[in-house]
Motif scaffolding. Structure first.
Motif, mmCIF file in Angstrom:
data_model
loop_
_atom_site.group_PDB
_atom_site.id
_atom_site.type_symbol
_atom_site.label_atom_id
_atom_site.label_comp_id
_atom_site.label_asym_id
_atom_site.label_seq_id
_atom_site.Cartn_x
_atom_site.Cartn_y
_atom_site.Cartn_z
ATOM 1 N N VAL A 37 0.841 -1.193 0.000
ATOM 2 C CA VAL A 37 0.000 0.000 0.000
ATOM 3 C C VAL A 37 0.875 1.241 0.000
ATOM 4 O O VAL A 37 1.632 1.488 0.939
ATOM 5 N N VAL A 38 0.759 2.016 -1.062
ATOM 6 C CA VAL A 38 1.545 3.237 -1.202
ATOM 7 C C VAL A 38 0.905 4.373 -0.417
ATOM 8 O O VAL A 38 1.549 5.015 0.411
ATOM 9 N N ALA A 50 -6.068 6.410 10.263
ATOM 10 C CA ALA A 50 -4.836 6.029 10.964
ATOM 11 C C ALA A 50 -4.801 4.534 11.240
ATOM 12 O O ALA A 50 -3.773 3.866 11.038
ATOM 13 N N GLN A 51 -5.926 3.986 11.701
ATOM 14 C CA GLN A 51 -5.986 2.555 11.984
ATOM 15 C C GLN A 51 -5.757 1.735 10.728
ATOM 16 O O GLN A 51 -5.034 0.728 10.741
ATOM 17 N N ALA A 52 -6.364 2.165 9.619
ATOM 18 C CA ALA A 52 -6.212 1.440 8.352
ATOM 19 C C ALA A 52 -4.769 1.509 7.869
ATOM 20 O O ALA A 52 -4.211 0.507 7.391
ATOM 21 N N ALA A 53 -4.163 2.689 7.978
ATOM 22 C CA ALA A 53 -2.787 2.854 7.519
ATOM 23 C C ALA A 53 -1.830 1.948 8.284
ATOM 24 O O ALA A 53 -0.918 1.335 7.709
ATOM 25 N N VAL A 56 -2.352 -1.912 7.275
ATOM 26 C CA VAL A 56 -1.822 -2.389 5.987
ATOM 27 C C VAL A 56 -0.404 -1.886 5.719
ATOM 28 O O VAL A 56 0.167 -2.169 4.665
ATOM 29 N N GLY A 57 0.167 -1.134 6.662
ATOM 30 C CA GLY A 57 1.529 -0.649 6.489
ATOM 31 C C GLY A 57 1.688 0.336 5.353
ATOM 32 O O GLY A 57 2.645 0.257 4.568
ATOM 33 N N SER A 79 4.748 5.803 14.103
ATOM 34 C CA SER A 79 4.430 4.644 13.264
ATOM 35 C C SER A 79 5.362 4.513 12.066
ATOM 36 O O SER A 79 5.436 3.451 11.438
ATOM 37 N N GLY A 80 6.045 5.617 11.714
ATOM 38 C CA GLY A 80 6.872 5.609 10.518
ATOM 39 C C GLY A 80 6.092 5.895 9.256
ATOM 40 O O GLY A 80 6.661 5.912 8.158
#
Length: 394
Positions: A37-38, A50-53, A56-57, A79-80
């Motif tokens: 995921v870009v 935020a939770q979704a990001a 899925v990284g 989180s980076g």
């Protein structure tokens, strides 16, 4: 075409916190070795984004409302994951190199970023109706120009896409989009005057966002889908048909001149058409209900009642009138649906408002043409203003 399954596919999701975006990310989360995921883009749901990001990284998460940027940065601190906010940040996310974009931003707000996502070598899983309803000719011309592969996300268009023989397009008599008929298919006409938002939001088969659910209840959504199909497939207006199918098992059909009628069937779960896009031209495993036709036992069909569903008629007429009418149709509907949900107008007033606005816009814009996205947005703004005036008078 999609990268082979032994290559990780880089994915950007526009509208990541909406129903389509969530379903897409559910599939991604189940196939972590297949997708990278870009970027994830959402309008305002900071916590969900935020939770979704994190789940899925994602490389970057962007919220369209600029004032929410600090909240998103705080939510993803440590989180980076890079963050951004505002229109420019959305467009920068769209520009990041990727293999596929899921275009699922709801409403006219999705026009610019989805149009910008059309780039050489990409695929676009298109869920934003406005791109084709408001700017169909411009959008398709741009997609052809840059060589972007368009893959329809709507279950009906996905169904047609799967059984439409492109090499035999001249041998097709018509395509048939199915409609459930919504919650008021058998409601006495007199009772429709007192329909509440809560009743209209109870779709019998699908779990969708509020606007599309109301549009399904009025069948305006099916009218939009007719307009979309006109742009997606090489057919004339009189080759597009709608059939009410309450079970929502058959999603679309193609009638060929030899009498063959090809249909795509599936459980009413948006993960199926989304997975078809994400894996195309392959197929991937999706944990959706498998059809057991022996248990379903019966599939029924009926012609749409145009007296009950005037919005379907309005959409068909707008398609025949051209892009000023279809752009006005969408803008007015968006304002009217919002007004209904806010209890400012009645259920039947939605179609009445839309018809009034489209007629006035055609009169105002007689002889005008649409040659750019800015023209489309100008029509959209005028139609919204006219509809807001109509609502205020009620």
């Amino acid at each position: 075409m999609r990268a082979p399954s032994d290559r990780v596919q880089r994915l950007t999701v526009l509208g990541a916190t909406g129903s389509v975006g969530k379903s897409a990310l559910d599939i991604v989360g189940r196939n972590p070795d297949r997708f990278e995921v870009v970027a994830l883009v959402a309008n305002s749901s900071v916590e969900d984004l935020a939770q979704a990001a994190i789940a899925v990284g994602a490389q970057v998460a962007v919220v369209a409302r600029e004032e929410l940027g600090p909240d998103l940065a705080a939510a993803l601190s440590g989180s980076g994951i890079a963050t951004g906010a505002g229109t420019q940040a959305v467009m920068e996310a769209v520009d990041r190199p990727c293999d596929m974009v899921v275009g699922a931003i709801v409403g006219a707000a999705g026009l610019k970023p989805t149009m910008a996502s059309l780039k050489p070598g990409r695929s676009l899983a298109l869920a934003n109706k406005e791109c084709l309803v408001c700017a169909g000719s411009l959008f398709m011309e741009r997609a052809r120009e840059v060589g972007t592969t368009l893959l329809p996300v709507d279950s009906e268009h996905s169904a047609i896409f799967q059984v439409f023989e492109q090499g035999n397009a001249d041998q097709i008599e018509k395509i048939i989009l199915t409609a459930s008929g919504g919650p008021f298919r058998q409601t006495p006409l007199a009772d429709l005057t007192s329909v509440t938002p809560e009743q209209a939001l109870k779709h019998p088969n699908w779990d969708m966002g509020s606007r599309i659910t109301i549009d399904s209840a009025t069948m305006m959504n099916k009218g939009f889908e007719v307009i979309e199909a006109f742009h997606l497939f090489p057919l004339t207006v009189d080759q597009l048909d709608v059939l009410v199918h309450p079970q929502s098992i058959i999603h679309g059909m193609v009638q060929y001149r030899d009498g063959s009628l090809l249909a795509q069937l599936g459980a009413p779960d948006m993960r199926t058409p989304i997975a078809h896009c994400l894996a195309w031209p392959e197929r991937m495993a999706v944990p959706v209900e498998r059809l057991d036709l022996s248990k379903i036992a019966q599939l029924t069909f009926e012609a749409p009642d145009m007296e009950r569903f005037p919005a379907l008629r309005l959409a068909t007429e707008a398609l025949q009138e051209g892009p000023i009418a279809t752009a006005s149709l969408n803008a007015a509907d968006e304002i009217a649906v919002a007004a209904f949900l806010q209890r400012k107008i009645g259920f039947l007033d939605i179609a009445a408002a839309v018809e009034n606005v489209v007629e006035r816009m055609l009169s105002r814009q007689a002889g005008a043409t649409i040659g750019s996205l800015e023209d489309v947005l100008g029509i959209d703004a005028q139609a919204r203003s006219l509809c807001a005036e109509w609502v205020s008078r009620r």
